[in-house]
Write a protein that holds these residues in place. Structure first.
Motif, mmCIF file in Angstrom:
data_model
loop_
_atom_site.group_PDB
_atom_site.id
_atom_site.type_symbol
_atom_site.label_atom_id
_atom_site.label_comp_id
_atom_site.label_asym_id
_atom_site.label_seq_id
_atom_site.Cartn_x
_atom_site.Cartn_y
_atom_site.Cartn_z
ATOM 1 N N VAL A 44 1.053 -1.359 -0.034
ATOM 2 C CA VAL A 44 0.150 -0.358 0.272
ATOM 3 C C VAL A 44 0.922 1.721 -0.145
ATOM 4 O O VAL A 44 1.806 1.502 0.383
ATOM 5 N N SER A 45 0.535 2.286 -0.938
ATOM 6 C CA SER A 45 1.461 3.557 -0.840
ATOM 7 C C SER A 45 0.768 4.692 0.181
ATOM 8 O O SER A 45 -1.078 4.736 -0.421
ATOM 9 N N THR A 46 1.227 5.080 0.582
ATOM 10 C CA THR A 46 0.440 6.441 1.117
ATOM 11 C C THR A 46 1.404 7.063 2.138
ATOM 12 O O THR A 46 2.599 7.266 1.430
ATOM 13 N N LEU A 87 10.804 6.719 3.222
ATOM 14 C CA LEU A 87 12.099 7.512 1.310
ATOM 15 C C LEU A 87 13.296 7.008 2.122
ATOM 16 O O LEU A 87 13.277 7.918 3.878
ATOM 17 N N PRO A 88 13.979 7.178 1.183
ATOM 18 C CA PRO A 88 14.912 6.545 0.045
ATOM 19 C C PRO A 88 14.497 5.125 0.157
ATOM 20 O O PRO A 88 14.546 5.082 -1.216
ATOM 21 N N ASP A 89 14.572 4.324 0.868
ATOM 22 C CA ASP A 89 14.233 2.737 1.105
ATOM 23 C C ASP A 89 13.074 2.386 -0.336
ATOM 24 O O ASP A 89 13.086 1.275 0.145
ATOM 25 N N TRP A 108 8.884 7.544 -14.976
ATOM 26 C CA TRP A 108 9.036 7.692 -14.157
ATOM 27 C C TRP A 108 10.753 8.444 -13.376
ATOM 28 O O TRP A 108 9.950 8.723 -12.008
ATOM 29 N N ASP A 109 11.221 9.701 -13.767
ATOM 30 C CA ASP A 109 11.735 10.487 -13.361
ATOM 31 C C ASP A 109 10.385 11.559 -12.556
ATOM 32 O O ASP A 109 10.229 11.835 -11.369
ATOM 33 N N ASP A 110 9.255 12.018 -13.395
ATOM 34 C CA ASP A 110 8.028 12.569 -13.092
ATOM 35 C C ASP A 110 7.261 11.628 -11.304
ATOM 36 O O ASP A 110 7.046 12.684 -10.362
ATOM 37 N N TYR A 111 7.261 10.649 -11.923
ATOM 38 C CA TYR A 111 6.436 9.981 -10.582
ATOM 39 C C TYR A 111 7.042 9.964 -9.594
ATOM 40 O O TYR A 111 6.834 9.876 -7.711
ATOM 41 N N ARG A 112 9.194 9.323 -9.042
ATOM 42 C CA ARG A 112 9.686 9.546 -8.290
ATOM 43 C C ARG A 112 10.246 11.120 -6.970
ATOM 44 O O ARG A 112 9.615 11.098 -6.321
ATOM 45 N N ALA A 113 9.738 11.936 -8.413
ATOM 46 C CA ALA A 113 9.647 13.184 -7.913
ATOM 47 C C ALA A 113 8.506 13.520 -6.804
ATOM 48 O O ALA A 113 8.351 14.342 -5.790
ATOM 49 N N GLU A 118 5.036 14.653 -2.144
ATOM 50 C CA GLU A 118 4.342 14.056 -1.311
ATOM 51 C C GLU A 118 4.297 13.338 -0.201
ATOM 52 O O GLU A 118 3.854 13.040 0.781
ATOM 53 N N ARG A 119 6.174 12.897 0.260
ATOM 54 C CA ARG A 119 6.468 11.796 1.014
ATOM 55 C C ARG A 119 5.844 11.312 1.095
ATOM 56 O O ARG A 119 5.058 10.153 2.385
#
Length: 136
Positions: A44-46, A87-89, A108-113, A118-119
């Motif tokens: 889950v991402s949050t 993050l970063p893990d 993917w660069d935009d996604y990672r940013a 969004e922390r």
């Protein structure tokens, strides 16, 4: 219900309601998207600042009710213990999570940013139980 059977449902159905416990023992519920990692844990991402994360830091137990897109139909309830990966893990796991739900991202660069901004954190859930065991 067997845990592998529950994982099979989650691999196909990504919408869920996640429940954690507040300080007073009452449930706090949030809609989330879920995926299953290669190792069988649920992902889950949050946001790091979310109430569910605060609750999980205190008590790692959590529950998910996984529903089909149309609401009615096959569903599963699972419970387990969440590990919170910061993050970063968390970044490689967040990329894997996205791919398992949506496929490839156009940038993917935009996604990672966005994950950084969004922390985002990744919840990795070890399942302990699944149901229902019978229809009705």
């Amino acid at each position: 219900m067997d845990l592998d059977e529950a994982r099979a449902v989650i691999r196909e159905q990504h919408r869920a309601v996640l429940a954690t416990l507040r300080d007073d023992g009452t449930p706090q519920m949030s809609p989330v998207l879920v995926a299953v990692a290669e190792d069988g844990r649920v992902l889950v991402s949050t946001r790091e600042t979310a109430i569910k994360v605060r609750n999980l830091r205190r008590d790692h137990r959590m529950w998910l009710c996984v529903l089909p897109d149309g609401f009615f139909g096959r569903w599963v309830q699972v419970e387990g213990r969440a590990e919170i990966v910061l993050l970063p893990d968390a970044m490689d796991g967040l990329v894997d999570y996205y791919r398992r739900i949506s496929g490839e991202h156009e940038d993917w660069d935009d996604y990672r940013a966005a994950m950084q901004q969004e922390r985002r954190v990744l919840l990795r859930v070890t399942l302990d139980r699944a149901g229902p065991d019978r229809a009705g």
